[in-house]
Design an enzyme around this catalytic site. Structure first.
Site, PDB file in Angstrom:
ATOM      1  N   SER A 199       0.837  -1.187   0.000  1.00 38.20           N
ATOM      2  CA  SER A 199       0.000   0.000   0.000  1.00 38.20           C
ATOM      3  C   SER A 199       0.889   1.260   0.000  1.00 38.20           C
ATOM      4  O   SER A 199       1.818   1.326  -0.801  1.00 38.20           O
ATOM      5  CB  SER A 199      -0.925  -0.036   1.208  1.00 38.20           C
ATOM      6  OG  SER A 199      -1.940   0.927   1.075  1.00 38.20           O
ATOM      7  N   ASP A 217      -8.386  -5.716  -5.729  1.00 37.64           N
ATOM      8  CA  ASP A 217      -8.020  -4.547  -4.924  1.00 37.64           C
ATOM      9  C   ASP A 217      -8.460  -3.250  -5.604  1.00 37.64           C
ATOM     10  O   ASP A 217      -8.056  -2.979  -6.740  1.00 37.64           O
ATOM     11  CB  ASP A 217      -6.494  -4.557  -4.737  1.00 37.64           C
ATOM     12  CG  ASP A 217      -5.993  -3.364  -3.947  1.00 37.64           C
ATOM     13  OD1 ASP A 217      -6.815  -2.659  -3.331  1.00 37.64           O
ATOM     14  OD2 ASP A 217      -4.767  -3.139  -3.936  1.00 37.64           O
ATOM     15  N   HIS A 239      -6.031  -6.590  -1.513  1.00 33.44           N
ATOM     16  CA  HIS A 239      -4.953  -5.641  -1.231  1.00 33.44           C
ATOM     17  C   HIS A 239      -3.724  -6.347  -0.622  1.00 33.44           C
ATOM     18  O   HIS A 239      -3.807  -6.933   0.438  1.00 33.44           O
ATOM     19  CB  HIS A 239      -5.500  -4.584  -0.271  1.00 33.44           C
ATOM     20  CG  HIS A 239      -4.744  -3.287  -0.312  1.00 33.44           C
ATOM     21  ND1 HIS A 239      -4.451  -2.610  -1.472  1.00 33.44           N
ATOM     22  CD2 HIS A 239      -4.217  -2.528   0.682  1.00 33.44           C
ATOM     23  CE1 HIS A 239      -3.803  -1.500  -1.188  1.00 33.44           C
ATOM     24  NE2 HIS A 239      -3.638  -1.421   0.102  1.00 33.44           N
TER      25      HIS A 239
END
Lengths: 491, 491
Positions: free
Chosen positions: A172, A426, A451
């Site tokens: 991320s 995601d 994710h």
């Protein structure tokens, strides 16, 4: 809907313990040994420079926390270095099982470095979030410089590491940092595994609608048809309609078992906001096995949610009754919650303030909704309005194009040794690096991954695509390590 | 000898007009058209962000000056971008004839960007040098970020440049910046010509004695034997001996035609300091034709100097008499100077304050003398003493290893498209990149070149080695431009 809240979803999946913000950062305490429920590591603190790029207050330092495990390390072996993102580093440490899984195979040391202003690495202790004067040193560039100087410190102080290749890992925002770290400090790390890193999410770079369109597709897939997202799309106005009267608000409060009643129309609006976050979070953690990354959830949680949203003809309270059942999968899967608090972020692990500041300064990522290709109400991205809100809240001027000037925007082909992995489930993948004309920038697409699933520890229920991705990661890491050792030591 | 003065020689050859420091930076004045004695360009001002890396005072801007010539530019053609160093940008503009010489051949636009805190790009006007609070934003990282944002501004405002490949040029510290700019911002420039860029001069990287050894070798070559440097080596103590008495100091003052008498021993010491700078400067500008880069000088000035230093047996005032004749080549070649002012830096173009601050903060480059392989008195480099002096003078803490953490030290092989040129007569070449295991990092050695001779305009007296170097530069630039145009536009 206030867009900054939506943007905040970036952290939802990666955030730290909010309570930590109130804790005072220790003043260079001695190292401690910590055996977590999952993994064992030692905690260290480095006297870090507050401002790497100016000499206004050049002496000022703060205690940066980092965690080390060297159980499998042999001198000269690789060091896997997690470039901490917006949360408590212990949390990332425990949720990045992939690094732990492969440490023995590589004889690798593991280091997890905490991002300044998160967890316990607070430059001004409890005053760190006081105002822009204190918070202004919270930038990605400062964080990267922290990592570079920390690595130099480690090389000088931990025997064997001077000849170790360092490899960056991150997911991320941490994945963005890992990639940027390799781009900006290729002398510090030999390569980077950048998982679910939306480095192409900055203004004017991509369609701002991708995020919600992908999320909506997840609900199509999860429910097996358009029915589930179509029903969700109807709920927004249904809630606003019912919530338009006092009687309706009381009814909604009862149906959702809200902790506090909906007092006015603004509270109804907040309920929608909360639900919006729930859908987005579900899409990010739509893992194939039960997990407690954000909340305790069953395997394939979207599939579970959509089981409650099958009657497309439902309207009014009938629709809301189905919605409540669906939301309970997220909110009360374990059955332990007594009431729903919509004023708490949709995940309890949220370190929201810091990211809100970062989004307001250099990390503004436009997201929008068209209400047709996605299951939301139409929402246009308005940078000026966003920046005005930031100015009011933090007293800062949002730099719309700075991140692109600093990190190159699309012009990243001069970089090398970066794996960009993205998962097809995601919401962020649309802003990731999915193609490359440079053989050492490697896009890896995990069709049925949410994710940064690839950074999690392996699980018997993992799909083959993520198993393949992890093998690709290992192949690349091996290649980088070989390169490092084969490199002519010409100096 | 105070080492910071010696380090300052880095600027001697590149410095700006000192008077400019006292001038107030214009507040975003309109562009002006300027036809210089040498070259014609337009002057522009860009509202530049003061602090790119923090949001403490995120609104603060200053006027950054840049010069443009587009006489030969065609849309999409290359833009040659000079990354200004520590001095007035107009001066670099006029002393980087190579860019002007090749502009037509490449249909190139020329841009010369001024470095913050030099020339007229003063963030706080006349207060810019007041104290560390004002001066603290003077760092190389901020300067590079200035160039990156300026280029983005140019691309958005000058038609045709959006599709233009940008190429960085720079000499000396400007060469370091050009190289670092390509390393850190490869999305901004497709390549860099980094001339005489001593990026390997930082602490513990190289032998601190190289600089003076190379200078001494220049005097060996210039004089054709050891005699010239041997005589210079004797002068230091001879001056100190004579200057030990009042009578001796008067005698020295008369012999050197000093503007102010030598009052105490400290002044004698300053005379030696002045002479030290003269020798270093002569080595840097030992060009094969008459030039007025630092002072008005004949062709091969060291050869001219050494013509006066041939009697190795000379001692005492006889030695000093020869020395005076030698120094006059530098100080009074045109015969116009009435007296010698040793308190003025050895070049009138020196922008010393800014560089002194940079050397005291992040650009500390250790130099030392052994008195055997060089023609100086022994001098050991003492970082602690240096840093203490910096603390006293500026109130700042010198970051000994920061530049290496930030720019990678020797670990630069992940970079690409950089030509590092160095001249065999240049004292700095020992700290330049002279070898590479990466085919797109190209060391170019100019055997009989002084400090960035290759960036100067062509001259009939140029040696073949510099002609070859310039052709190599052009070949590389062509290659980079081709790469840029051939690159798949994959986004």
């Amino acid at each position: 809907m206030k867009n900054s809240l939506l943007i905040l979803t970036l952290i939802c999946m990666v955030a730290g313990v909010r309570a930590a913000f109130g804790r005072r950062a220790p003043q260079f305490p001695k190292q401690s040994h910590h055996i977590d429920s999952l993994y064992s590591y030692k905690t260290y603190w480095y006297p870090q420079t507050l401002d790497h790029f100016n000499f206004i207050s050049s002496d000022r330092q703060f205690a940066q926390r980092y965690l080390i495990n060297d159980d499998h390390y042999t001198a000269g072996g690789p060091v896997f270095f997690y470039t901490g993102n917006e949360g408590d580093i212990a949390w990332f440490c425990n949720n990045t099982g992939f690094m732990w899984d492969i440490a023995e195979e590589f004889n690798a040391m593991l280091i997890f470095a905490e991002h300044r202003y998160y967890g316990e690495s607070l430059p001004f202790g409890k005053d760190s979030y006081k105002d822009a004067l204190h918070l202004g040193y919270l930038t990605s560039e400062q964080a990267l410089a922290d990592y570079a100087t920390l690595i130099d410190h480690i090389k000088k102080t931990i025997p064997g590491t001077m000849k170790s290749p360092f490899v960056a890992f991150g997911g991320s925002y941490g994945g963005m940092l890992a990639a940027w770290f390799r781009m900006k400090y290729p002398g510090s790390v030999q390569g980077a595994i950048a998982a679910s890193a939306p480095i192409l999410a900055f203004p004017d770079m991509n369609d701002c609608e991708l995020f919600y369109r992908i999320t909506t597709n997840d609900f199509k897939k999860g429910g097996g048809s358009d029915v589930c997202p179509n029903m969700i799309r109807k709920t927004w106005n249904t809630i606003l309609d019912i919530g338009n009267t006092e009687v309706g608000r009381i009814q909604l409060g009862k149906m959702f078992k809200l902790c506090k009643p909906l007092v006015g129309f603004n509270d109804v609006y907040m309920l929608n906001n909360y639900l919006s976050e729930v859908w987005v979070n579900l899409a990010m953690v739509d893992y194939p096995y039960p997990a407690s990354f954000l909340e305790n959830l069953p395997a394939h949680p979207i599939k579970e949610v959509c089981k409650h949203l099958t009657n497309e003809a439902a309207t009014g309270v009938t629709l809301i009754a189905s919605l409540v059942d669906a939301v309970n999968v997220y909110f009360n899967y374990t059955g332990e919650s007594k009431c729903l608090n919509i004023y708490r972020q949709a995940t309890g692990n949220l370190g929201d303030q810091g990211w809100d500041f970062q989004a307001c300064t250099e990390m503004a990522m436009p997201l929008c909704q068209d209400g047709v290709q996605d299951m939301w109400l139409p929402y246009k991205y308005d940078f000026e309005a966003f920046a005005t809100g930031c100015k009011q809240q933090w007293g800062v001027t949002t730099r719309k194009y700075w991140a692109q000037s600093e990190y190159g925007g699309f012009n990243i082909s001069a970089a090398s040794n970066i794996v960009f992995s993205n998962g097809g489930l995601d919401p962020w993948y649309g802003y990731g690096v999915l193609k490359s004309d440079n053989p050492s920038i490697v896009p890896v697409f995990i069709e049925d991954g949410a994710h940064h699933l690839d950074l999690r520890t392996s699980n018997p229920l993992d799909p083959q695509t993520v198993i393949n991705a992890r093998n690709t990661h290992k192949d690349n890491i091996r290649k980088w390590i070989d390169q490092y050792h084969k490199a002519n030591q010409i100096w």
